[in-house]
Each structure stands twice: as C-alpha cells, then as structure tokens.
Scaffold this active site. Structure first.
Site, PDB file in Angstrom:
ATOM      1  N   GLY A  14       0.767  -1.230   0.000  1.00 20.01           N
ATOM      2  CA  GLY A  14       0.000   0.000   0.000  1.00 20.01           C
ATOM      3  C   GLY A  14       0.803   1.289   0.000  1.00 20.01           C
ATOM      4  O   GLY A  14       0.347   2.323   0.491  1.00 20.01           O
ATOM      5  N   ASN A  16       1.465   3.065  -2.614  1.00 22.12           N
ATOM      6  CA  ASN A  16       0.732   3.995  -3.494  1.00 22.12           C
ATOM      7  C   ASN A  16      -0.483   4.574  -2.775  1.00 22.12           C
ATOM      8  O   ASN A  16      -0.799   5.755  -2.926  1.00 22.12           O
ATOM      9  CB  ASN A  16       0.298   3.281  -4.786  1.00 22.12           C
ATOM     10  CG  ASN A  16       1.407   3.255  -5.817  1.00 22.12           C
ATOM     11  OD1 ASN A  16       1.725   4.269  -6.404  1.00 22.12           O
ATOM     12  ND2 ASN A  16       2.010   2.106  -6.010  1.00 22.12           N
ATOM     13  N   ASN A 109      -5.953   2.757 -12.578  1.00 18.93           N
ATOM     14  CA  ASN A 109      -4.959   1.774 -12.143  1.00 18.93           C
ATOM     15  C   ASN A 109      -3.561   2.342 -12.370  1.00 18.93           C
ATOM     16  O   ASN A 109      -3.326   3.117 -13.297  1.00 18.93           O
ATOM     17  CB  ASN A 109      -5.106   0.470 -12.941  1.00 18.93           C
ATOM     18  CG  ASN A 109      -4.106  -0.605 -12.503  1.00 18.93           C
ATOM     19  OD1 ASN A 109      -3.943  -0.856 -11.307  1.00 18.93           O
ATOM     20  ND2 ASN A 109      -3.399  -1.194 -13.461  1.00 18.93           N
ATOM     21  N   HIS A 111       0.381   1.170 -13.096  1.00 19.96           N
ATOM     22  CA  HIS A 111       1.155   0.005 -13.539  1.00 19.96           C
ATOM     23  C   HIS A 111       2.624   0.415 -13.635  1.00 19.96           C
ATOM     24  O   HIS A 111       2.928   1.503 -14.168  1.00 19.96           O
ATOM     25  CB  HIS A 111       0.640  -0.499 -14.894  1.00 19.96           C
ATOM     26  CG  HIS A 111       1.358  -1.729 -15.382  1.00 19.96           C
ATOM     27  ND1 HIS A 111       1.110  -2.989 -14.872  1.00 19.96           N
ATOM     28  CD2 HIS A 111       2.350  -1.863 -16.299  1.00 19.96           C
ATOM     29  CE1 HIS A 111       1.925  -3.848 -15.473  1.00 19.96           C
ATOM     30  NE2 HIS A 111       2.682  -3.200 -16.339  1.00 19.96           N
ATOM     31  N   ASP A 152      -4.655  -4.114 -18.131  1.00 18.59           N
ATOM     32  CA  ASP A 152      -3.751  -2.984 -18.424  1.00 18.59           C
ATOM     33  C   ASP A 152      -3.979  -2.418 -19.830  1.00 18.59           C
ATOM     34  O   ASP A 152      -3.061  -1.925 -20.476  1.00 18.59           O
ATOM     35  CB  ASP A 152      -2.271  -3.430 -18.297  1.00 18.59           C
ATOM     36  CG  ASP A 152      -1.957  -4.021 -16.942  1.00 18.59           C
ATOM     37  OD1 ASP A 152      -1.116  -4.937 -16.881  1.00 18.59           O
ATOM     38  OD2 ASP A 152      -2.585  -3.591 -15.954  1.00 18.59           O
ATOM     39  N   GLU A 181       5.803   6.279  -9.438  1.00 24.89           N
ATOM     40  CA  GLU A 181       4.388   5.920  -9.234  1.00 24.89           C
ATOM     41  C   GLU A 181       3.748   6.799  -8.166  1.00 24.89           C
ATOM     42  O   GLU A 181       2.611   7.276  -8.312  1.00 24.89           O
ATOM     43  CB  GLU A 181       4.279   4.453  -8.801  1.00 24.89           C
ATOM     44  CG  GLU A 181       4.687   3.448  -9.850  1.00 24.89           C
ATOM     45  CD  GLU A 181       4.612   2.051  -9.308  1.00 24.89           C
ATOM     46  OE1 GLU A 181       3.578   1.689  -8.729  1.00 24.89           O
ATOM     47  OE2 GLU A 181       5.584   1.296  -9.480  1.00 24.89           O
TER      48      GLU A 181
END
Ligand code: GRF
Length: 208
Positions: A14, A16, A109, A111, A152, A181
């Site tokens: 977690g 992000n 999302n 990636h 994706d 990110e």
C-alpha cells in the site's frame, strides 16, 4: 467544489495508497478516501488505512468464495459510500465486468511500466521489472490508466519514464519506478477530482 469520494483497492504494502493519503491530507485535491478494500486479509495497506481512520475492508476468496458474492459485496460497499472514483493501487483481484461497466472511466490503475510494454497477463509486481531487465530495455517507467475489461488495456492518463541503468537489479529498478508511481498516481487523481480528464476513444485529454 464537492469532495470526490474515493475507494482504493489494494492487495499488498500500500505505498501507493500512502502516497495518495499524504497528498490528500496535504490539501492538494478536493477528495476523500472513504474506504480501502483489500483482496488479501494481511495486506499492510489495510493497516495504513486504519492508521488514517479510513475503513479497511477485506474481501477475498477466503471470506467470499463465490465470485458473484464478492462482486455484489463490492458493489454494495461502493454504493453505500457513494463512491465517485475507484483507484486500484497494487490490487491483484479481478474486477467483474459488472463493476467495470458501472464505473466506466471511473476506475484508475497504476502500472509499473510504460504501457503497452511489459504489461498484461503475467506482468505484475517484480515480474514487470524482470521482463524489462531481461529484454535489455533502456527506458521503463510508470503508467496511470483507466481500467476497462482487459488487463492494463484501458486509455492512458499519465506516463513518466525512468532510465534503466547498466547495474540495475530488479530491486533497484523497482525502487526508482515506485518513486515515480507515488508522484503520478496522486497527480492523476487530482486531475480527475478537478474534472480535467476527457476521454476521447483511446485517448485521454488533459483540460485546462
Ligand atoms: C506497484 O508497483 C504498482 O505499480 C503495482 O503493484 C505495486 C503496488 O505497490 N500495481 P504498493 O502496494 O502500492 O506498495
């Protein structure tokens, strides 16, 4: 401006999620994380949520073995919280198409590669960076995209590149990409919260 109500889906550490929590707590965007859902009972992301008084909810095969049951439970939670945006932050679960359809262009999302490279089935977590190093790529990076029925494959919102160094290992590369990110995801959520993302077919335009 109405606060955007966000649900974050995690499965692991977690970091992000933490980056998003920090940016929101610093008052950078009109948004609030209403709940964190995890497909793994022991995900540290649930702990991060609780540390910030955000409800953390485990919904996985262990407690909801049937896919339909899981999907109904997830949809019920999203409805109860009146969620505007779903953020997948290291989520390893599969979102049923009922959720994708209900939240079309409202699921984001992150990636850890420059999509369409090193993405899709089998490319997740460290496997992405293993692929980059094995291929001998000189540039990689991170991508934030809308989620569609594919893996994706949804319209790309933001990307940022990271150079691959000759002495890079999976760990060293993953660390540098993760840093990007943590910058890109909050930026994309901020743009969404300000209504500045316009989807035109496969393209996402950033409006002033
Ligand atoms: C990140 O590398 C993200 O790109 C990928 O899974 C990882 C999650 O990391 N989807 P964390 O749980 O946010 O630390």
């Amino acid at each position: 401006m109405q606060h955007l109500k966000i649900a974050v889906f995690v499965s692991g550490g977690g970091t992000n999620l933490q980056a998003l929590i920090d940016h929101i707590e610093e008052g950078e965007m009109p948004a609030r994380i209403e709940c964190v859902l995890s497909s793994k009972e022991d995900a540290y992301g649930l702990e991060r949520a609780r540390n910030h008084n955000i409800e953390g909810i485990f919904i996985g095969k262990k407690n909801y073995p049937e896919c339909n049951e899981r999907t109904c439970k997830i949809l019920g939670i999203l409805e109860n919280y009146k969620i505007d945006l779903i953020v997948l932050a290291g989520y390893m679960g599969i979102l049923d198409k009922a959720i994708i359809e209900e939240y079309r262009h409202r699921i984001i999302n992150i990636h850890p590669s420059l999509i369409p490279s090193f993405c899709g089935k089998g490319f997740y977590g460290e496997k992405v960076h293993e692929g980059v190093l094995a291929y001998g790529a000189k540039i990689t990076g991170a991508t934030v995209h809308f989620v569609d029925e594919g893996t994706d494959t949804g319209p790309i919102i933001l990307q940022k590149s990271v150079s691959v160094e000759d002495d890079d290992t999976v760990e060293s590369l993953a660390k540098r990409v993760l840093k990007v990110e943590h910058e890109l995801l909050p930026k994309a959520v901020k743009l969404f919260s300000e209504g500045r993302l316009k989807v035109e077919g496969r393209c996402v335009k950033e409006e002033l």
